[in-house]
Design an enzyme around this catalytic site. Structure first.
Site: not given
Length: 226
Positions: A20, A87-89
């Site tokens: 990420s 949002d990935e996190l």
């Protein structure tokens, strides 16, 4: 944020590591060196090359995070200005809690305390990302940032890190160690990263139909690592 169905912990994983990152900060230098080192150790790493092209994270990308054993989160100066990264996190934190995913943070040219407390340049970047977003989503972002930034990781500005090449080497060695530990005990050769899940997948293919079927299996791969 959209959510995919939970993946069982023992399900076959497609990726050893999910990266990420904020592309405009590190793509052409640090990230390229890290990927080269990961691939050099035969670590199958995934990164999304389209992070700068839109705001909405896709369901397929969320599934990719689920299908990874480890997530490496590279916090850089502009990481938090990207709703996509945030949002990935949130998804990565979810996978850590529900699937036991290993999460390794890297603080690249940012103060870890600035990330943890959302202040300084990092705090300003986060403020930009909040414009027009729902309160609930912003709260999820804040929670994920604070939770993951408090995990043990690396600070590129630490006195113990003498160069970026040394930082890359440390990250890759720990990723390799974590992957080996994940499958230790099932096979004598600890260098066979992810071999257990691959064997299970092969067994499914071999024994999915009648035992009277005759099948031939061909195995192709790279030679022994030195």
């Amino acid at each position: 944020m959209a959510s995919t169905s939970s993946t069982p912990p023992d399900q076959y994983k497609k990726w050893d590591a999910f990266i990420s990152f904020r592309g405009k900060d590190i793509r052409k230098d640090f990230l390229s060196h890290l990927l080269k080192a990961l691939f050099g150790k035969q670590i199958k790493a995934f990164l999304d090359e389209n992070l700068d092209k839109g705001k909405e994270i896709s369901s397929s990308l969320l599934e990719t995070i689920e299908e990874s054993y480890i997530s490496v989160v590279i916090f850089s100066e502009n990481y938090a200005e990207s709703p996509w990264c945030l949002d990935e996190l949130v998804k990565i934190l979810q996978c850590k809690k529900t699937l036991g995913q290993i999460v390794l943070p890297v603080f690249y040219r940012v103060d870890p305390t600035d990330v943890q407390e959302l202040r300084g340049n990092f705090g300003e970047a986060f403020s930009q990302a909040q414009h027009g977003e729902e309160v609930k989503k912003v709260e999820e972002w804040c929670h994920a940032l604070k939770e993951i930034s408090n995990l043990a990781g690396w600070d590129s500005q630490s006195r113990n890190i003498k160069s970026e090449s040394e930082l890359v080497e440390e990250i890759v060695n720990v990723v390799l160690e974590k992957l080996n530990d994940t499958f230790k005990g099932d096979y004598e050769n600890d260098d066979l990263i992810g071999i257990e899940s691959r064997v299970k997948k092969m067994e499914e293919l071999l024994f999915s139909e009648s035992v009277n079927d005759k099948r031939v299996v061909g195995i192709w791969g790279m030679g022994e690592k030195k």
